[in-house]
Design a protein around this motif. Structure first.
Motif, PDB file in Angstrom:
ATOM      1  N   GLU A 100       7.369   5.470  -0.234  1.00 30.72           N
ATOM      2  CA  GLU A 100       7.416   4.977   1.146  1.00 30.72           C
ATOM      3  C   GLU A 100       6.084   5.136   1.861  1.00 30.72           C
ATOM      4  O   GLU A 100       5.933   4.698   2.999  1.00 30.72           O
ATOM      5  CB  GLU A 100       8.527   5.701   1.907  1.00 30.72           C
ATOM      6  CG  GLU A 100       9.916   5.399   1.332  1.00 30.72           C
ATOM      7  CD  GLU A 100      11.030   6.069   2.118  1.00 30.72           C
ATOM      8  OE1 GLU A 100      10.732   6.671   3.171  1.00 30.72           O
ATOM      9  OE2 GLU A 100      12.184   5.985   1.677  1.00 30.72           O
ATOM     10  N   THR A 101       5.138   5.767   1.204  1.00 30.39           N
ATOM     11  CA  THR A 101       3.794   5.903   1.784  1.00 30.39           C
ATOM     12  C   THR A 101       2.752   5.573   0.727  1.00 30.39           C
ATOM     13  O   THR A 101       3.044   5.555  -0.472  1.00 30.39           O
ATOM     14  CB  THR A 101       3.542   7.342   2.292  1.00 30.39           C
ATOM     15  OG1 THR A 101       3.685   8.252   1.199  1.00 30.39           O
ATOM     16  CG2 THR A 101       4.525   7.703   3.393  1.00 30.39           C
ATOM     17  N   GLY A 102       1.545   5.326   1.166  1.00 36.25           N
ATOM     18  CA  GLY A 102       0.459   5.020   0.244  1.00 36.25           C
ATOM     19  C   GLY A 102       0.442   3.559  -0.144  1.00 36.25           C
ATOM     20  O   GLY A 102       1.258   2.746   0.311  1.00 36.25           O
ATOM     21  N   TYR A 103      -0.516   3.229  -1.026  1.00 33.69           N
ATOM     22  CA  TYR A 103      -0.701   1.856  -1.461  1.00 33.69           C
ATOM     23  C   TYR A 103      -0.939   1.837  -2.965  1.00 33.69           C
ATOM     24  O   TYR A 103      -1.431   2.808  -3.543  1.00 33.69           O
ATOM     25  CB  TYR A 103      -1.886   1.206  -0.726  1.00 33.69           C
ATOM     26  CG  TYR A 103      -1.639   1.034   0.749  1.00 33.69           C
ATOM     27  CD1 TYR A 103      -1.021  -0.112   1.239  1.00 33.69           C
ATOM     28  CD2 TYR A 103      -2.011   2.037   1.646  1.00 33.69           C
ATOM     29  CE1 TYR A 103      -0.777  -0.267   2.600  1.00 33.69           C
ATOM     30  CE2 TYR A 103      -1.777   1.897   3.007  1.00 33.69           C
ATOM     31  CZ  TYR A 103      -1.150   0.737   3.475  1.00 33.69           C
ATOM     32  OH  TYR A 103      -0.898   0.600   4.814  1.00 33.69           O
ATOM     33  N   PRO A 104      -0.609   0.729  -3.622  1.00 31.73           N
ATOM     34  CA  PRO A 104      -0.848   0.632  -5.065  1.00 31.73           C
ATOM     35  C   PRO A 104      -2.328   0.786  -5.384  1.00 31.73           C
ATOM     36  O   PRO A 104      -3.176   0.243  -4.678  1.00 31.73           O
ATOM     37  CB  PRO A 104      -0.367  -0.777  -5.413  1.00 31.73           C
ATOM     38  CG  PRO A 104       0.461  -1.221  -4.259  1.00 31.73           C
ATOM     39  CD  PRO A 104      -0.033  -0.498  -3.061  1.00 31.73           C
ATOM     40  N   VAL A 105      -2.619   1.531  -6.426  1.00 34.12           N
ATOM     41  CA  VAL A 105      -4.005   1.705  -6.848  1.00 34.12           C
ATOM     42  C   VAL A 105      -4.239   1.025  -8.186  1.00 34.12           C
ATOM     43  O   VAL A 105      -5.126   0.186  -8.331  1.00 34.12           O
ATOM     44  CB  VAL A 105      -4.371   3.204  -6.929  1.00 34.12           C
ATOM     45  CG1 VAL A 105      -5.821   3.367  -7.384  1.00 34.12           C
ATOM     46  CG2 VAL A 105      -4.158   3.886  -5.594  1.00 34.12           C
ATOM     47  N   THR A 106      -3.456   1.387  -9.190  1.00 38.36           N
ATOM     48  CA  THR A 106      -3.566   0.752 -10.506  1.00 38.36           C
ATOM     49  C   THR A 106      -2.173   0.463 -11.022  1.00 38.36           C
ATOM     50  O   THR A 106      -1.181   1.049 -10.576  1.00 38.36           O
ATOM     51  CB  THR A 106      -4.285   1.678 -11.512  1.00 38.36           C
ATOM     52  OG1 THR A 106      -3.536   2.883 -11.639  1.00 38.36           O
ATOM     53  CG2 THR A 106      -5.701   1.970 -11.069  1.00 38.36           C
ATOM     54  N   GLY A 107      -2.070  -0.444 -11.994  1.00 37.31           N
ATOM     55  CA  GLY A 107      -0.783  -0.729 -12.616  1.00 37.31           C
ATOM     56  C   GLY A 107       0.005  -1.791 -11.871  1.00 37.31           C
ATOM     57  O   GLY A 107      -0.386  -2.276 -10.800  1.00 37.31           O
ATOM     58  N   GLU A 108       1.141  -2.152 -12.426  1.00 39.51           N
ATOM     59  CA  GLU A 108       1.999  -3.186 -11.849  1.00 39.51           C
ATOM     60  C   GLU A 108       2.811  -2.595 -10.697  1.00 39.51           C
ATOM     61  O   GLU A 108       3.201  -1.429 -10.730  1.00 39.51           O
ATOM     62  CB  GLU A 108       2.903  -3.752 -12.939  1.00 39.51           C
ATOM     63  CG  GLU A 108       2.094  -4.457 -14.025  1.00 39.51           C
ATOM     64  CD  GLU A 108       2.919  -4.850 -15.239  1.00 39.51           C
ATOM     65  OE1 GLU A 108       3.993  -4.258 -15.431  1.00 39.51           O
ATOM     66  OE2 GLU A 108       2.479  -5.722 -15.990  1.00 39.51           O
ATOM     67  N   PHE A 109       3.076  -3.420  -9.683  1.00 37.52           N
ATOM     68  CA  PHE A 109       3.789  -2.897  -8.519  1.00 37.52           C
ATOM     69  C   PHE A 109       4.547  -4.008  -7.804  1.00 37.52           C
ATOM     70  O   PHE A 109       4.303  -5.204  -7.986  1.00 37.52           O
ATOM     71  CB  PHE A 109       2.811  -2.224  -7.545  1.00 37.52           C
ATOM     72  CG  PHE A 109       1.830  -3.179  -6.912  1.00 37.52           C
ATOM     73  CD1 PHE A 109       2.170  -3.947  -5.805  1.00 37.52           C
ATOM     74  CD2 PHE A 109       0.543  -3.324  -7.434  1.00 37.52           C
ATOM     75  CE1 PHE A 109       1.260  -4.829  -5.220  1.00 37.52           C
ATOM     76  CE2 PHE A 109      -0.377  -4.199  -6.861  1.00 37.52           C
ATOM     77  CZ  PHE A 109      -0.017  -4.959  -5.755  1.00 37.52           C
TER      78      PHE A 109
END
Length: 487
Positions: free
Chosen positions: A31-40
């Motif tokens: 519920e917090t943060g943002y995707p950095v690497t990998g599929e999302f």
């Protein structure tokens, strides 16, 4: 797979939509943060000038799709928002994977219960249209859900507010099949525990019967499941059934079923014992008529043993026999599966249940080309089985889905008209309370005004079940409390 959810409470439904496409992936909800690497997958909802704004984004296979939806004059927690999140994610995931799930965004295990709800309010045809248009369900599946819902109606109508069923768990099997997800234990390893397990179970059966009598409930069906109840010896079966017959008015039951299941546990003596205690319905399950395919899944009996067990059941007087078949087993073909359905039909079995293999091991359904092929073949197996069974006079009378089934396909019980398994319908429809005894068993309590369901869990493992009866006795008091508070 990372799933980012912001600004809305629809975590469960959103996660289930993603799981349709990735049934064996661990889906990490954040519920917090943002995707950095990998599929999302990200899904965000916020309010703007009285409107709900949805922003969905999917990154998969090196490609990104996003979608923005504005819904005027609704709050961010409105059910319309939930539906639009699901449909938007479904469309993007379908586009990126090339996979179109046959049940669309219908993620629950009870599509028929949903269909029955709509049939009551808008009728069968409008229900089919709702499934197709609003849930993206494939037309043949929408029609199947409605057909099963209509076929269930007469049996459901036999149940009253004080009706109940009883489930008795025998959680032992000769061996554990590779595909099995039920609570079951190798009978050889548990051999020393079984006499004490039976004594404990008999006491709980008596306790359940006493609660039912004190509450003035009417027992409609009794179902022995597992595991494989016929893993017990003939004398052990006699012992448990003797207790059951002493505690319940068996002749007044609508149905008394024992899930015999494994042909390598069945003989004439055991079948005769079941029949003598009033059991009317059993299962004898080959799963497939191919010995080689059966070996692939760790099931050690042969097709010859299945025929012998079936013959013993008929000789003992059973004419209400179910046969289970599983579509999508490793190494199976469409032709071989169809041949198995034909063989089951030729036996004249009253019930034939067609299951879809539920995946256990990590085997990615949509990103692996081989698994997509298996999914298509399994779909064809299911379609062919439905055609064959209809042509031979069988009707679909109950249905459910499992979250990790191959191709997101369904399990369907087929019967000759008038031979439907009542307990199966009552369980899947959640028609009335089911009071349970034994390790791994779950008591489900239902009230009606308003509709409410509560569950009471027994301990899963036999040793724990035997040694902690004092705790289970306390839990059982909740049954009386539930009826006192809700009826």
């Amino acid at each position: 797979m990372e799933l980012f959810i912001k600004g809305h409470p629809f975590v469960y439904e959103t996660q289930n939509v993603v799981r349709i496409f990735f049934p064996n992936d661990k889906i990490e909800v954040k519920e917090t943060g943002y995707p950095v690497t990998g599929e999302f997958v990200t899904t965000e909802v916020f309010s703007d000038s009285g409107s709900a704004v949805i922003y969905n984004e999917v990154y998969l296979f090196g490609k990104t799709l996003n979608d923005k939806i504005i819904i005027p004059s609704v709050k961010t927690d409105d059910k319309l928002v939930e539906a639009n999140i699901a449909l938007s994610l479904y469309d993007m995931l379908s586009a990126l994977t090339g996979y179109t799930p046959p049940w669309g965004i219908q993620t629950g295990i009870r599509p028929v219960k949903l269909a029955r709800k709509y049939i009551k309010s808008v009728g069968p045809q409008k229900t089919i249209e709702h499934f197709e248009n609003d849930l993206q369900v494939r037309p043949d599946k929408a029609e199947l859900a409605v057909e099963v819902g209509l076929n269930e109606e007469e049996i459901i109508s036999r149940s009253g507010e004080k009706s109940c069923s009883v489930y008795i768990s025998i959680p032992f099997c000769p061996t554990r099949c590779d595909y099995c997800s039920f609570v079951s234990h190798d009978i050889a390893g548990a051999k020393k525990l079984i006499p004490e397990y039976i004594n404990t179970l008999k006491k709980e059966i008596g306790a359940v019967s006493g609660i039912i009598k004190n509450l003035g409930l009417k027992t409609e069906t009794i179902y022995f499941g597992g595991g494989t109840p016929t893993s017990l010896s003939a004398s052990q079966l006699d012992d448990v059934l003797s207790e059951t017959a002493a505690d319940f008015d068996v002749p007044s039951l609508m149905e008394f079923t024992v899930e015999a299941g494994r042909p390598d546990t069945i003989n004439y003596e055991k079948m005769k014992i079941l029949k003598n205690y009033g059991v009317g319905r059993i299962s004898v399950n080959p799963q497939t008529f191919s010995d080689e395919i059966r070996r692939n899944i760790g099931r050690r009996h042969t097709t010859a043993q299945f025929y012998s067990a079936y013959e013993d059941a008929v000789k003992a007087g059973f004419d209400d026999i179910n046969i289970d078949l599983i579509a999508g087993l490793p190494g199976d073909t469409v032709e071989n599966f169809s041949d198995g359905v034909k063989k089951a039909v030729e036996l004249g079995s009253a019930n034939i249940t067609v299951h879809t293999l539920a995946l256990k091991r990590a085997s990615e359904l949509v990103t692996d080309k081989k698994e997509r092929t298996v999914s298509k073949l399994t779909d064809e197996m299911i379609n062919n089985s439905q055609k064959l069974l209809r042509e031979n006079g069988y009707i679909p009378y109950y249905m459910y889905k499992q979250s990790k089934s191959v191709g997101n396909l369904e399990n369907v019980g087929w019967s000759k008209p008038g031979e439907e398994g009542c307990y199966n319908i009552y369980m899947m429809d959640e028609t009335h309370s089911v009071l349970s005894a034994g390790a791994g068993a779950v008591t489900r309590l239902k009230s009606f005004r308003p509709e409410k369901i509560e569950r009471i869990y027994n301990f899963k493992y036999p040793f724990e079940y035997i040694s902690r009866q004092d705790i289970l006795e306390e839990r059982k008091k909740k049954i009386t409390e539930f009826y006192r508070d809700n009826f």
